[in-house]
Design a protein around this motif. Structure first.
Motif, PDB file in Angstrom:
ATOM      1  N   PHE A  29     119.681  21.107 -15.324  1.00 27.90           N
ATOM      2  CA  PHE A  29     119.101  20.865 -16.646  1.00 27.90           C
ATOM      3  C   PHE A  29     119.344  19.428 -17.116  1.00 27.90           C
ATOM      4  N   ALA A  30     120.399  18.811 -16.647  1.00 30.99           N
ATOM      5  CA  ALA A  30     120.672  17.426 -17.018  1.00 30.99           C
ATOM      6  C   ALA A  30     119.566  16.501 -16.496  1.00 30.99           C
ATOM      7  N   GLU A  31     119.084  16.772 -15.272  1.00 25.21           N
ATOM      8  CA  GLU A  31     117.991  15.977 -14.706  1.00 25.21           C
ATOM      9  C   GLU A  31     116.702  16.195 -15.497  1.00 25.21           C
ATOM     10  N   ILE A  32     116.458  17.426 -15.898  1.00 25.56           N
ATOM     11  CA  ILE A  32     115.259  17.711 -16.696  1.00 25.56           C
ATOM     12  C   ILE A  32     115.319  16.955 -18.019  1.00 25.56           C
ATOM     13  N   GLU A  33     116.462  16.949 -18.652  1.00 25.24           N
ATOM     14  CA  GLU A  33     116.607  16.240 -19.925  1.00 25.24           C
ATOM     15  C   GLU A  33     116.453  14.736 -19.727  1.00 25.24           C
ATOM     16  N   ARG A  34     116.932  14.224 -18.594  1.00 24.60           N
ATOM     17  CA  ARG A  34     116.764  12.793 -18.301  1.00 24.60           C
ATOM     18  C   ARG A  34     115.294  12.432 -18.233  1.00 24.60           C
ATOM     19  N   LEU A  35     114.514  13.273 -17.571  1.00 29.36           N
ATOM     20  CA  LEU A  35     113.082  13.004 -17.416  1.00 29.36           C
ATOM     21  C   LEU A  35     112.338  13.153 -18.736  1.00 29.36           C
ATOM     22  N   LEU A  36     112.710  14.147 -19.523  1.00 28.54           N
ATOM     23  CA  LEU A  36     112.083  14.305 -20.839  1.00 28.54           C
ATOM     24  C   LEU A  36     112.398  13.108 -21.735  1.00 28.54           C
ATOM     25  N   ASN A  37     113.601  12.616 -21.641  1.00 23.86           N
ATOM     26  CA  ASN A  37     113.978  11.428 -22.420  1.00 23.86           C
ATOM     27  C   ASN A  37     113.182  10.202 -21.984  1.00 23.86           C
ATOM     28  N   TRP A  38     112.932  10.098 -20.691  1.00 17.09           N
ATOM     29  CA  TRP A  38     112.100   8.998 -20.194  1.00 17.09           C
ATOM     30  C   TRP A  38     110.714   9.070 -20.829  1.00 17.09           C
ATOM     31  N   GLN A  39     110.154  10.268 -20.907  1.00 13.63           N
ATOM     32  CA  GLN A  39     108.830  10.429 -21.507  1.00 13.63           C
ATOM     33  C   GLN A  39     108.856  10.071 -23.001  1.00 13.63           C
ATOM     34  N   ARG A  40     109.949  10.404 -23.675  1.00 16.92           N
ATOM     35  CA  ARG A  40     110.047  10.130 -25.113  1.00 16.92           C
ATOM     36  C   ARG A  40     110.270   8.657 -25.422  1.00 16.92           C
ATOM     37  N   GLN A  41     110.718   7.899 -24.427  1.00 15.85           N
ATOM     38  CA  GLN A  41     111.049   6.482 -24.643  1.00 15.85           C
ATOM     39  C   GLN A  41     109.868   5.661 -25.118  1.00 15.85           C
ATOM     40  N   HIS A  42     108.674   5.987 -24.611  1.00 13.53           N
ATOM     41  CA  HIS A  42     107.503   5.150 -24.921  1.00 13.53           C
ATOM     42  C   HIS A  42     106.242   6.013 -24.893  1.00 13.53           C
ATOM     43  N   SER A  43     105.308   5.704 -25.763  1.00 14.26           N
ATOM     44  CA  SER A  43     104.068   6.491 -25.844  1.00 14.26           C
ATOM     45  C   SER A  43     103.222   6.376 -24.580  1.00 14.26           C
ATOM     46  N   SER A  44     103.477   5.340 -23.768  1.00 11.75           N
ATOM     47  CA  SER A  44     102.707   5.175 -22.531  1.00 11.75           C
ATOM     48  C   SER A  44     103.309   5.944 -21.356  1.00 11.75           C
ATOM     49  N   HIS A  45     104.471   6.575 -21.554  1.00 10.33           N
ATOM     50  CA  HIS A  45     105.110   7.364 -20.497  1.00 10.33           C
ATOM     51  C   HIS A  45     104.597   8.799 -20.559  1.00 10.33           C
ATOM     52  N   HIS A  46     104.222   9.335 -19.409  1.00 12.09           N
ATOM     53  CA  HIS A  46     103.637  10.678 -19.389  1.00 12.09           C
ATOM     54  C   HIS A  46     104.179  11.498 -18.216  1.00 12.09           C
ATOM     55  N   ILE A  47     104.515  12.742 -18.506  1.00 15.62           N
ATOM     56  CA  ILE A  47     104.804  13.722 -17.460  1.00 15.62           C
ATOM     57  C   ILE A  47     103.635  14.694 -17.467  1.00 15.62           C
ATOM     58  N   ILE A  48     102.918  14.742 -16.355  1.00 12.23           N
ATOM     59  CA  ILE A  48     101.688  15.536 -16.265  1.00 12.23           C
ATOM     60  C   ILE A  48     101.902  16.632 -15.231  1.00 12.23           C
ATOM     61  N   HIS A  49     102.032  17.865 -15.687  1.00  9.56           N
ATOM     62  CA  HIS A  49     102.246  18.983 -14.761  1.00  9.56           C
ATOM     63  C   HIS A  49     100.919  19.677 -14.445  1.00  9.56           C
ATOM     64  N   TYR A  50     100.972  20.604 -13.537  1.00  8.21           N
ATOM     65  CA  TYR A  50      99.760  21.238 -13.001  1.00  8.21           C
ATOM     66  C   TYR A  50      98.918  21.911 -14.080  1.00  8.21           C
ATOM     67  N   GLN A  51      99.549  22.370 -15.151  1.00  7.75           N
ATOM     68  CA  GLN A  51      98.817  23.048 -16.219  1.00  7.75           C
ATOM     69  C   GLN A  51      98.481  22.126 -17.392  1.00  7.75           C
ATOM     70  N   SER A  52      98.786  20.826 -17.263  1.00  5.08           N
ATOM     71  CA  SER A  52      98.444  19.877 -18.322  1.00  5.08           C
ATOM     72  C   SER A  52      96.941  19.636 -18.370  1.00  5.08           C
ATOM     73  N   GLU A  53      96.430  19.362 -19.560  1.00  3.97           N
ATOM     74  CA  GLU A  53      95.012  19.017 -19.695  1.00  3.97           C
ATOM     75  C   GLU A  53      94.681  17.747 -18.924  1.00  3.97           C
ATOM     76  N   ALA A  54      95.646  16.842 -18.845  1.00  6.15           N
ATOM     77  CA  ALA A  54      95.407  15.553 -18.182  1.00  6.15           C
ATOM     78  C   ALA A  54      95.483  15.647 -16.661  1.00  6.15           C
ATOM     79  N   TYR A  55      95.924  16.776 -16.132  1.00  5.81           N
ATOM     80  CA  TYR A  55      96.058  16.878 -14.679  1.00  5.81           C
ATOM     81  C   TYR A  55      94.665  16.791 -14.041  1.00  5.81           C
ATOM     82  N   PRO A  56      94.484  15.921 -13.043  1.00  7.13           N
ATOM     83  CA  PRO A  56      93.155  15.692 -12.462  1.00  7.13           C
ATOM     84  C   PRO A  56      92.619  16.895 -11.682  1.00  7.13           C
ATOM     85  N   GLU A  57      91.407  17.281 -12.018  1.00  4.83           N
ATOM     86  CA  GLU A  57      90.779  18.442 -11.368  1.00  4.83           C
ATOM     87  C   GLU A  57      90.592  18.217  -9.871  1.00  4.83           C
TER      88      GLU A  57
END
Length: 371
Positions: free
Chosen positions: A65-93
């Motif tokens: 869970f510490a690694e997950i929180e690290r990655l979420l914090n990276w995404q929160r650092q800047h509006s241009s940072h994105h984590i895009i998972h398979y069920q995200s709207e932004a995930y490429p078809e």
């Protein structure tokens, strides 16, 4: 609350990413009747029934869970940072269509580019001047015709493809073999900054991941998977570019190749692809006619007219350029061919170089653009 819900779903996908050896098909089958929260709440017996191996069950029961929180914090650092998972709207078809799509992508820039029509340009890291110019010019023309240019951010062909797209104020996607925040090679620092400002860098590797040899073939399947087709600009017989072309073939993507000198080992991979059925590309029209629904015909027409006009002016009015090869030609040879004084030849060569029609090398000069 909505942000919390998004973070929760992202957290579950980041947890899934920790499960080594998980087949995408296996997971998608489970998700038909189980949500991710339900899956992670299952006991070991149930997980075994879903087909998970003992080591995978152990990972599910001991998520980092510490690694997950690290990655979420990276995404929160800047509006241009994105984590895009398979069920995200932004995930490429298009990426969902390949046999082993990445379950999570880490990106910096404009994630909406992932679902736009794009063509991949790939080729040799130790590219010739001829290959570099082709990558630059074709990328520039593709963006002028409404397509995103995708490549692997490597030295050589990749870098010049990205630069050509940016030169035309177009959009480009750099698929990395490192984390999205790790610049490799280092000399591409300024290019990296330009891409994240007006394009996208994307990777399946988490932030902080350094370059490793085994990462780049995995990166290549994403390059081809995102694209409508792959243009191999210059490639040796054993190269990462041919790996990308192989992925493209498996993914039912179009494959294009630019021919060159039969004596240049950096061209033999392209020639082999052409022999095997890849479309031989000499002009932007050769490529765009295979993607008619994605080409802006008005732009294509203008590009063709401008090219024809420029070519007539450049290639018929200068005797020296006509006598200059696409392979390195020495000054002495040019003097002999033109029967002109050395100082006159050098003066004309400087003019042609300033026009971007030729380039100086250690052994002489080389012509950059085709008639």
């Amino acid at each position: 609350m909505q942000t919390d819900a998004i973070d929760t779903l992202t957290s579950h996908w980041l947890a899934v990413k920790q499960i080594k050896g998980l087949r995408v098909s296996q997971l998608l089958k489970i998700l038909e009747f189980k949500s991710l929260p339900e899956l992670f709440a299952s006991d070991s017996t149930s997980l075994a029934g879903y087909g998970f191996k003992p080591e995978q069950i152990n990972t599910i029961n001991h998520i980092n869970f510490a690694e997950i929180e690290r990655l979420l914090n990276w995404q929160r650092q800047h509006s241009s940072h994105h984590i895009i998972h398979y069920q995200s709207e932004a995930y490429p078809e298009r990426l969902k269509q390949i046999s082993s799509p990445p379950l999570v992508l880490f990106a910096i820039g404009e994630p909406e580019l992932l679902n736009q029509a794009q063509v991949a340009l790939v080729g040799s890291r130790s590219a010739s001047l001829y290959g570099q110019d082709n990558a630059f010019q074709f990328a520039k023309a593709l963006t002028q015709n409404g397509l995103v240019v995708t490549s692997g951010f490597a030295a050589g062909i990749d870098g010049h493809a990205h630069k050509g797209a940016l030169e035309a104020n177009g959009k480009t996607i750099a698929v990395l073999g490192t984390g999205p925040d790790v610049i490799y090679p280092k000399r591409n620092f300024q290019l990296y900054q330009k891409i994240i400002d007006s394009g996208l860098v994307v990777s399946e590797f988490p932030p902080g991941t350094q370059a490793r040899a085994q990462h780049f073939p995995r990166r290549n399947r994403i390059i081809s998977g995102l694209s409508l087709g792959v243009l191999v600009v210059e490639a040796a017989l054993k190269s990462g570019s041919l790996i990308t072309a192989k992925f493209a073939l498996e993914q039912n993507r179009e494959i294009f190749a630019i021919p060159s000198s039969i004596h240049d080992p950096r061209s033999k991979g392209c020639h082999q692809l052409i022999q095997q059925g890849a479309k031989l590309v000499q002009t932007i029209e050769d490529l765009l006619e295979e993607l008619p629904e994605h080409a802006k015909t008005v732009n294509l027409s203008l590009f063709s007219q401008n090219n024809e006009k420029n070519n007539k002016e450049n290639f018929t009015s200068n005797e020296l350029l006509v006598k200059l090869d696409y392979e390195v030609t020495s000054i002495d040879e040019l003097v002999e061919r033109t029967q002109q004084p050395v100082d006159m030849v050098l003066s004309q060569l400087l003019d042609l170089e300033l026009q971007g029609l030729i380039a100086a090398t250690s052994g002489g000069y080389i012509r950059l653009r085709r008639e």
